[in-house]
Design a protein around this motif. Structure first.
Motif, mmCIF file in Angstrom:
data_model
loop_
_atom_site.group_PDB
_atom_site.id
_atom_site.type_symbol
_atom_site.label_atom_id
_atom_site.label_comp_id
_atom_site.label_asym_id
_atom_site.label_seq_id
_atom_site.Cartn_x
_atom_site.Cartn_y
_atom_site.Cartn_z
ATOM 1 N N GLY A 59 10.159 12.364 -19.757
ATOM 2 C CA GLY A 59 8.984 11.611 -19.348
ATOM 3 C C GLY A 59 9.185 10.106 -19.366
ATOM 4 N N ARG A 60 9.972 9.616 -20.306
ATOM 5 C CA ARG A 60 10.164 8.164 -20.407
ATOM 6 C C ARG A 60 10.874 7.609 -19.167
ATOM 7 N NH1 ARG A 60 13.394 4.960 -25.274
ATOM 8 N NH2 ARG A 60 13.068 2.836 -24.442
ATOM 9 N N GLY A 61 11.876 8.351 -18.685
ATOM 10 C CA GLY A 61 12.596 7.894 -17.502
ATOM 11 C C GLY A 61 11.709 7.808 -16.285
ATOM 12 N N LEU A 62 10.780 8.775 -16.122
ATOM 13 C CA LEU A 62 9.873 8.735 -14.990
ATOM 14 C C LEU A 62 8.817 7.663 -15.163
ATOM 15 C CD1 LEU A 62 11.265 11.470 -14.328
ATOM 16 C CD2 LEU A 62 9.033 12.289 -13.568
ATOM 17 N N THR A 63 8.351 7.476 -16.391
ATOM 18 C CA THR A 63 7.315 6.474 -16.641
ATOM 19 C C THR A 63 7.806 5.070 -16.332
ATOM 20 O OG1 THR A 63 6.406 7.892 -18.390
ATOM 21 C CG2 THR A 63 5.708 5.596 -18.368
ATOM 22 N N GLU A 64 9.084 4.797 -16.594
ATOM 23 C CA GLU A 64 9.623 3.467 -16.339
ATOM 24 C C GLU A 64 9.718 3.153 -14.852
ATOM 25 O OE1 GLU A 64 13.322 3.309 -18.390
ATOM 26 O OE2 GLU A 64 12.404 2.965 -20.349
ATOM 27 N N GLN A 65 9.590 4.178 -14.006
ATOM 28 C CA GLN A 65 9.634 3.952 -12.559
ATOM 29 C C GLN A 65 8.248 3.714 -11.964
ATOM 30 O OE1 GLN A 65 12.582 3.599 -11.410
ATOM 31 N NE2 GLN A 65 13.614 4.433 -13.225
ATOM 32 N N ILE A 66 7.198 3.794 -12.780
ATOM 33 C CA ILE A 66 5.838 3.643 -12.264
ATOM 34 C C ILE A 66 5.604 2.262 -11.643
ATOM 35 C CG2 ILE A 66 3.407 3.514 -12.953
ATOM 36 C CD1 ILE A 66 3.851 5.842 -14.802
ATOM 37 N N PRO A 67 6.038 1.142 -12.270
ATOM 38 C CA PRO A 67 5.811 -0.159 -11.615
ATOM 39 C C PRO A 67 6.402 -0.241 -10.214
ATOM 40 C CG PRO A 67 6.414 -0.478 -13.908
ATOM 41 C CD PRO A 67 6.611 0.971 -13.629
ATOM 42 N N LEU A 68 7.617 0.255 -10.049
ATOM 43 C CA LEU A 68 8.231 0.253 -8.716
ATOM 44 C C LEU A 68 7.437 1.110 -7.752
ATOM 45 C CD1 LEU A 68 10.530 -0.429 -6.772
ATOM 46 C CD2 LEU A 68 11.804 1.508 -7.726
ATOM 47 N N LEU A 69 6.971 2.267 -8.228
ATOM 48 C CA LEU A 69 6.202 3.153 -7.366
ATOM 49 C C LEU A 69 4.862 2.525 -6.983
ATOM 50 C CD1 LEU A 69 6.187 5.974 -6.066
ATOM 51 C CD2 LEU A 69 4.950 6.782 -8.064
ATOM 52 N N LEU A 70 4.242 1.791 -7.912
ATOM 53 C CA LEU A 70 2.983 1.130 -7.600
ATOM 54 C C LEU A 70 3.167 0.078 -6.509
ATOM 55 C CD1 LEU A 70 1.391 0.668 -11.145
ATOM 56 C CD2 LEU A 70 0.687 2.257 -9.353
ATOM 57 N N VAL A 71 4.261 -0.666 -6.587
ATOM 58 C CA VAL A 71 4.539 -1.668 -5.548
ATOM 59 C C VAL A 71 4.729 -0.993 -4.194
ATOM 60 C CG1 VAL A 71 6.177 -3.425 -4.779
ATOM 61 C CG2 VAL A 71 5.517 -3.308 -7.187
ATOM 62 N N LEU A 72 5.509 0.087 -4.171
ATOM 63 C CA LEU A 72 5.732 0.804 -2.914
ATOM 64 C C LEU A 72 4.432 1.425 -2.399
ATOM 65 C CD1 LEU A 72 9.117 2.586 -3.732
ATOM 66 C CD2 LEU A 72 8.754 0.541 -2.349
ATOM 67 N N GLY A 73 3.585 1.917 -3.320
ATOM 68 C CA GLY A 73 2.310 2.502 -2.911
ATOM 69 C C GLY A 73 1.380 1.471 -2.306
ATOM 70 N N VAL A 74 1.318 0.291 -2.923
ATOM 71 C CA VAL A 74 0.472 -0.782 -2.378
ATOM 72 C C VAL A 74 0.964 -1.206 -1.003
ATOM 73 C CG1 VAL A 74 -0.234 -3.180 -2.704
ATOM 74 C CG2 VAL A 74 -0.289 -1.597 -4.636
ATOM 75 N N MET A 75 2.277 -1.314 -0.832
ATOM 76 C CA MET A 75 2.829 -1.680 0.462
ATOM 77 C C MET A 75 2.519 -0.621 1.519
ATOM 78 S SD MET A 75 6.536 -3.211 -0.714
ATOM 79 C CE MET A 75 7.046 -3.418 0.988
ATOM 80 N N LEU A 76 2.573 0.656 1.108
ATOM 81 C CA LEU A 76 2.268 1.730 2.046
ATOM 82 C C LEU A 76 0.800 1.715 2.450
ATOM 83 C CD1 LEU A 76 3.391 4.182 3.537
ATOM 84 C CD2 LEU A 76 2.912 5.562 1.506
ATOM 85 N N VAL A 77 -0.097 1.495 1.490
ATOM 86 C CA VAL A 77 -1.524 1.406 1.802
ATOM 87 C C VAL A 77 -1.796 0.208 2.705
ATOM 88 C CG1 VAL A 77 -3.817 1.018 0.819
ATOM 89 C CG2 VAL A 77 -2.249 2.616 -0.292
ATOM 90 N N LEU A 78 -1.177 -0.918 2.402
ATOM 91 C CA LEU A 78 -1.366 -2.114 3.220
ATOM 92 C C LEU A 78 -0.879 -1.886 4.651
ATOM 93 C CD1 LEU A 78 -2.201 -5.084 3.400
ATOM 94 C CD2 LEU A 78 0.102 -5.695 2.625
ATOM 95 N N PHE A 79 0.270 -1.244 4.784
ATOM 96 C CA PHE A 79 0.796 -0.960 6.119
ATOM 97 C C PHE A 79 -0.138 -0.032 6.882
ATOM 98 C CE2 PHE A 79 3.434 1.617 8.990
ATOM 99 C CZ PHE A 79 4.003 0.605 9.767
ATOM 100 N N THR A 80 -0.717 0.949 6.190
ATOM 101 C CA THR A 80 -1.651 1.867 6.833
ATOM 102 C C THR A 80 -2.917 1.140 7.269
ATOM 103 O OG1 THR A 80 -0.815 3.639 5.414
ATOM 104 C CG2 THR A 80 -2.873 4.055 6.579
ATOM 105 N N VAL A 81 -3.419 0.245 6.424
ATOM 106 C CA VAL A 81 -4.620 -0.518 6.766
ATOM 107 C C VAL A 81 -4.387 -1.377 8.002
ATOM 108 C CG1 VAL A 81 -6.101 -2.400 5.981
ATOM 109 C CG2 VAL A 81 -5.576 -0.510 4.436
ATOM 110 N N LEU A 82 -3.195 -1.961 8.118
ATOM 111 C CA LEU A 82 -2.898 -2.845 9.236
ATOM 112 C C LEU A 82 -2.655 -2.099 10.544
ATOM 113 C CD1 LEU A 82 -0.508 -5.416 7.489
ATOM 114 C CD2 LEU A 82 -2.927 -5.721 8.070
ATOM 115 N N THR A 83 -2.220 -0.847 10.448
ATOM 116 C CA THR A 83 -1.817 -0.126 11.664
ATOM 117 C C THR A 83 -2.769 1.001 12.064
ATOM 118 O OG1 THR A 83 -0.414 1.340 10.326
ATOM 119 C CG2 THR A 83 0.608 -0.624 11.268
ATOM 120 N N MET A 84 -3.700 1.385 11.188
ATOM 121 C CA MET A 84 -4.560 2.515 11.506
ATOM 122 C C MET A 84 -6.008 2.215 11.134
ATOM 123 S SD MET A 84 -4.372 6.495 10.269
ATOM 124 C CE MET A 84 -5.641 6.241 9.046
ATOM 125 N N PRO A 85 -6.682 1.349 11.894
ATOM 126 C CA PRO A 85 -8.107 1.098 11.628
ATOM 127 C C PRO A 85 -8.948 2.284 12.081
ATOM 128 C CG PRO A 85 -7.401 -0.132 13.556
ATOM 129 C CD PRO A 85 -6.172 0.531 12.998
#
Length: 262
Positions: A59-85
């Motif tokens: 669990g510790r190894g996966l938990t340490e990847q959460i910040p990176l995943l949050l950044v990628l998730g925000v970028m994915l949501v932002l890209f969706t907002v910009l391209t799919m109104p």
């Protein structure tokens, strides 16, 4: 920071089951994540992956990847907002006072929902695959793929791609530390971070191309492609049956939710 896709020695549940069981468990989770669009179900699948990781001591190894995943998730949501109104407009991404061609980039409910679904799907698939990789030795994983009659070229590409991820991560950290030791100061803020990527990415790409060339020559010299597939039988135990049963029960529950619309 824990290296991405790097094998972690241990004696947990996932270390003691057969690689084919872990592979089937991962495939089931990926299929479930792709087949459902329910936020609650996707969130539940993500919780299941984390519970499985903590139960196996990973669990510790996966938990340490959460910040990176949050950044990628925000970028994915932002890209969706910009391209799919689509759907009801909630608020403008940029204030209307700022002159922008086409309006103030409205953020719609449909785009936010779809972007969140994609982010959760990506998280489930990434963590499930990482759980497979960090609990399985590369040699065991390759042997299992050969036992499943996967062509040796595809097995080779999979192994190289898998091993290059932590290698590139370590190389990028070394290059970044070397640039800082030389007194390179790109500045603060977002633009400073962007400028700081150039002296890291260029050497990283050049070093990767050199390593890939050397690796290709080494593979040809050792005659890897002439190797024979493993013919040993695939043996599983009671723990493998327990993990597969839990995965099938999970799949049946998700299928029932999708069919009944709960």
């Amino acid at each position: 920071m824990q290296e991405i896709m790097q094998y972690i020695p241990g004696n947990g549940i996932f270390h003691r089951i057969h690689p084919i069981t872990k592979l089937l468990f991962t495939v089931i989770l990926v299929i479930l994540a792709v087949m459902t669009s329910d936020l609650l179900v996707l969130g539940f699948l993500l919780v299941v992956v984390f519970l499985a990781a903590w139960a196996g001591g990973l669990g510790r190894g996966l938990t340490e990847q959460i910040p990176l995943l949050l950044v990628l998730g925000v970028m994915l949501v932002l890209f969706t907002v910009l391209t799919m109104p689509a759907g009801e407009v909630l608020f403008p991404l940029i204030p209307a006072a700022v002159p922008i061609i086409g309006g103030a980039l409205p953020v719609t409910a449909g785009a936010l929902l779809f972007g969140t679904i994609l982010s959760l799907r990506f998280a489930v698939m990434l963590f499930a695959f990482q759980l497979l990789v960090v609990s399985t030795k590369p040699a065991e994983l390759v042997t299992t793929l050969r036992q499943l009659k996967m062509p040796i070229d595809y097995t080779l590409m999979f192994l190289i791609a898998l091993r290059f991820i932590p290698t590139l991560q370590r190389e990028g950290i070394r290059i970044s530390e070397a640039q800082l030791a030389r007194g390179y100061a790109p500045g603060d803020g977002l633009m400073g971070k962007v400028r700081g990527l150039k002296p890291v990415i260029l050497p990283l790409i050049l070093n990767s191309l050199g390593k890939a060339d050397t690796l290709g020559l080494t593979i040809d010299m050792r005659g890897y492609r002439r190797g024979k597939a493993e013919t040993g039988a695939i043996s599983v135990g009671a723990l493998d049956g327990l993990v597969l049963s839990a995965a099938l029960i999970l799949a049946a529950g998700v299928a029932a939710i999708q069919i009944t619309g709960l």
